[in-house]
Design an enzyme around this catalytic site. Structure first.
Site, PDB file in Angstrom:
ATOM      1  N   ASP A 402       0.839  -1.083  -0.072  1.00 17.27           N
ATOM      2  CA  ASP A 402       0.027   0.033  -0.039  1.00 17.27           C
ATOM      3  C   ASP A 402       0.918   1.297  -0.155  1.00 17.27           C
ATOM      4  O   ASP A 402       2.039   1.122   0.354  1.00 17.27           O
ATOM      5  CB  ASP A 402      -0.853   0.167   1.191  1.00 17.27           C
ATOM      6  N   GLU A 405       3.397   4.988  -3.655  1.00 11.99           N
ATOM      7  CA  GLU A 405       3.690   6.280  -4.293  1.00 11.99           C
ATOM      8  C   GLU A 405       4.872   6.966  -3.519  1.00 11.99           C
ATOM      9  O   GLU A 405       5.546   7.852  -4.603  1.00 11.99           O
ATOM     10  CB  GLU A 405       2.734   7.172  -4.833  1.00 11.99           C
ATOM     11  N   ASP A 475      -7.416   4.468  -4.042  1.00  9.08           N
ATOM     12  CA  ASP A 475      -8.718   4.486  -3.067  1.00  9.08           C
ATOM     13  C   ASP A 475     -10.039   5.340  -3.731  1.00  9.08           C
ATOM     14  O   ASP A 475      -9.944   6.483  -3.369  1.00  9.08           O
ATOM     15  CB  ASP A 475      -8.321   4.998  -1.561  1.00  9.08           C
TER      16      ASP A 475
END
Length: 797
Positions: A402, A405, A475
């Site tokens: 998760d 980035e 998300d």
């Protein structure tokens, strides 16, 4: 005598002029070097159809080891000719004409057909102080045809298919994964190899990349002839996509989050009790405990009292498990303490901000969580050391990386001055996901080859396909528009050469739906999303605000439940087709999700369609992305939505020209080049099969490897010649890289109505020696043959 002297003088002038012209470039083993208008230009052939262009100021030096490109230049035969102010380089695939005065390059086919032109002003270099390092902001402008369709640039949530007439600032984010690469309908691609924040801009005057930091402009021109050829060239440069395990193509269930190991195991048990297929379960965050222990790579939450038993229980139920890991660490964790001691943590605001888990964050108690320096090979090894000891050694099957980035909150310009192993954070910002995913992948492969690397991750950069990763779209909010936008997002991402992509089925956040799962419009949306997910490289239900397991949507006999179950089972019946397609991706650089431009580049009506695609080379998918079966009603005096199935609605789909198509559900035969309406009750979306297709159909199973593929159907769709390769291996290790696999070529001759099942190629332990194939035509004709590995022909009248 005078005449001879004049002739000699003219000859001498002619010789010197041409000699000087010839010396204006330097030929190298790779290409040439020249200087033009104060700019040094290097042209390097990597293959006959791929060339690297480097431009930098003539009075500076340029040296760079690419993070994305792993290929080294081949020795490519090429010729160099000069004519006037032009230098022409020619391989046996492409021609480059370089204007010596401006440095601009024109790219052509060897037949002289123009592909791409650089603008005459050439590259631009603006002095820039990058955290104390004197470098440049760099840009290069190109000239495209007015109506030229281009695709790629990574994943964006704009619903845009053709990437023209807009600008975007490329800095990796939660729901946007930027890749500075585009490819054209003309059959070429351009990769801008820069990792700093970059602006892509296109208008009627020019198309350009502009990056904040770079010692020079560094980019690759790839001529592939078509989209598959461009992707082949891109993967040749940046790495092939390895095979993922068969189980990754089954159905996956997760949510934010299972709060105990008992809850997680109960979900798998419930699916088994219901007889609904399931292959994967995912544990989201906070199994480590409080936020000060963020990403501890250990099960410190007492609700996960015996993690080894949890993993074993999942395996005992014939399922697989992956787990959430992050790229940041809480200050009380072992990885944090070791990384901090060695100066391998960045100072940027990241998630979570507070040590308190309540919302909104209580900043009186800052979490102290920090992102690690993924650019540092030692830091990546330290991360793996703890992952291996605390999680992988338990038998965990894969990773959910998760915030890859990573999350960068309240960005300040000074944040980008952070020092990394490779220079400023600014210099390498957008490559963070490539580095962190690559670190986990490479270290797992060093540790074990018993199971293939499988990584689910939220962000990506060019080259990430080589690491066994599947990127999800972040998300996202649950809405009909979001669902539609996923289609073009996934297609443009795939057109950058990264084939594995998926989205949270149902959307992550449900803030648009006050009644959550009780909202009939959301229930319809979820059913349609799971249909779309059936035809993605990964089929995974996930989200916050409400659980998404199938039994949350009712029971057998309820419309939404039945629609969900139908498409999960359809997914499993298509596993032989999907797994064979995955081999086509690995071996032949194909793609799962294929924008219509890939297979129908001459059909102008197909080029900008953003809600249809091919799944593999046979199935045209047209997801429903508007509500059809809800109406306004009243609930407790308030307006609300109610289900209304009184009238069956339809969706219109374009069937590309010069192809015959079959309705997947009814076998109706339809000519291409037309728009067709298809009735779409809640358990049907338009799916069409291309004539000439051969689709293997597997047995009904509860998990991917429950039954051997010893009795398969071949559904054959006449109207054109066709071929398919049925691929099998041991399904989860790297023995296929040593040749442990089989291929069974299957061909359909339309004129003679004959299906030929060719001789089996290869072998592996556990290979099916004898099997039965049932061949079924759309008109219901059926023949069954036994197959022992030798060529068999089946003729239909």
């Amino acid at each position: 005598m005078i005449f001879k002297s004049k002739s000699l003088l003219l000859f001498t002038i002619f010789f010197i002029t041409n000699h000087l012209s010839a010396q204006q470039y330097q030929k190298t083993d790779k290409g040439i070097k020249i200087q033009s208008a104060g700019t040094a230009i290097e042209v390097q052939f990597y293959t006959p159809s791929t060339v690297r262009i480097i431009k930098y100021q003539a009075n500076t030096a340029f040296s760079k080891e690419s993070l994305s490109v792993i290929k080294t230049p081949q020795k490519v035969p090429f010729t160099v000719k000069t004519e006037g102010n032009s230098i022409s380089l020619k391989s046996d695939k492409i021609t480059l004409n370089i204007n010596q005065q401006t440095g601009a390059i024109n790219y052509l086919t060897n037949l002289g057909l123009p592909l791409l032109q650089e603008k005459p002003e050439g590259a631009r270099f603006t002095p820039f102080n990058d955290a104390g390092n004197q470098t440049f902001s760099v840009s290069q402008a190109f000239s495209l045809d007015k109506d030229e369709a281009i695709y790629g640039l990574g994943q964006m949530q704009q619903g845009r298919m053709i990437q023209r007439n807009f600008s975007v600032n490329m800095i990796q984010g939660n729901t946007d994964d930027y890749i500075p690469f585009f490819q054209s309908v003309k059959g070429y691609g351009l990769f801008w190899d820069n990792y700093s924040p970059t602006k892509f801009s296109d208008d009627q005057q020019s198309t350009s990349f502009s990056s904040e930091a770079g010692d020079g402009a560094d980019y690759y021109f790839i001529y592939g002839g078509n989209a598959d050829g461009v992707i082949t060239g891109m993967r040749d440069l940046t790495g092939k996509a390895p095979m993922l395990p068969l189980w990754t193509y089954g159905f996956w269930q997760s949510k934010e989050r299972y709060k105990s190991q008992n809850e997680l195991i109960d979900v798998v048990k419930k699916y088994r009790e219901l007889g609904v297929p399931l292959d994967g379960i995912i544990q989201d965050w906070q199994y480590w405990g409080n936020n000060y222990l963020w990403n501890a790579t250990e099960f410190l939450n007492p609700e996960f009292y015996n993690p080894k038993k949890m993993v074993d229980d999942v395996h005992g139920l014939n399922a697989h498990m992956i787990i959430s890991i992050w790229n940041s660490f809480g200050p009380h964790t072992k990885p944090y303490l070791e990384l901090e001691k060695k100066g391998m943590l960045l100072d940027i605001k990241t998630w979570p901000e507070s040590g308190s888990e309540k919302w909104p964050p209580n900043m009186d108690y800052p979490s102290g969580v920090r992102v690690y320096d993924a650019y540092n090979p030692e830091a990546r090894d330290i991360f793996w050391k703890y992952l291996n000891k605390g999680i992988f050694s338990l038998g965990m099957d894969g990773w959910w990386i998760d915030s890859s980035e990573p999350d960068h909150l309240q960005q300040k310009p000074s944040d980008f001055d952070n020092k990394t192993f490779l220079g400023s954070f600014r210099k390498v910002r957008n490559a963070f996901p490539l580095m962190t995913v690559g670190g986990v992948s490479a270290n797992q492969r060093k540790t074990s080859s018993d199971k293939r690397v499988f990584i689910l991750t939220r962000s990506a950069f060019a080259g990430q396909q080589r690491y066994g990763a599947n990127t999800w779209s972040g998300d996202i909010q649950a809405s009909w528009q979001t669902l539609k936008n996923q289609i073009s997002a996934g297609l443009n991402f795939s057109l950058c050469g990264i084939p594995n992509w998926n989205s949270d089925i149902g959307g992550f956040f449900l803030s648009n739906y006050r009644r959550k799962l009780d909202d009939p419009e959301y229930r319809e949306l979820y059913a349609r999303w799971i249909q779309f997910g059936t035809f993605c490289p990964m089929m995974r239900s996930h989200g916050a605000d409400a659980p998404r397991e199938i039994y949350q949507f009712g029971k057998k006999g309820d419309k939404v439940y039945d629609a969900i179950e139908k498409f999960i089972k359809l997914r499993y019946s298509l596993l032989p087709y999907i797994y064979s397609t995955s081999w086509d991706v690995t071996a032949n650089n194909s793609s799962f999700m294929r924008a219509l431009v890939m297979d129908f580049p001459t059909d102008k009506r197909a080029l900008n369609i953003n809600d249809q695609y091919m799944f593999g080379k046979s199935l045209l998918i047209s997801p429903v992305s508007v509500p059809m079966y809800v109406k306004e009603g009243t609930t407790e005096g308030e307006k609300a939505m109610e289900e209304d199935f009184a009238v069956i609605k339809s969706k219109e789909t374009y069937l590309p020209q010069n192809t015959v198509w079959y309705d997947f559900w009814t076998n109706e035969k339809i000519n291409g080049g037309t728009y067709v309406k298809k009735e779409t009750p809640l358990d049907v979306i338009p799916v069409y099969v291309k004539a000439g297709s051969i689709i293997p159909i597997g047995p009904e199973v509860q998990y991917a490897t429950e039954k051997k593929w010893d009795s398969l159907q071949f559904r054959v769709y006449p109207g054109a010649d066709g071929s398919f390769v049925l691929y099998e291996d041991e399904f989860d290790n790297y023995n296929y890289e040593k040749g442990a696999y089989t291929e069974i070529p299957v061909g359909w001759d339309d004129r003679s109505a004959t299906l030929t099942i060719g001789a089996r190629k290869g072998k592996y332990i556990g290979m099916i020696s004898n099997r039965t194939f049932s061949i079924i035509l759309p008109d219901g004709k059926k023949k069954t043959v036994s197959y022992s590995g030798k060529k068999v022909a089946v003729k239909f009248k």
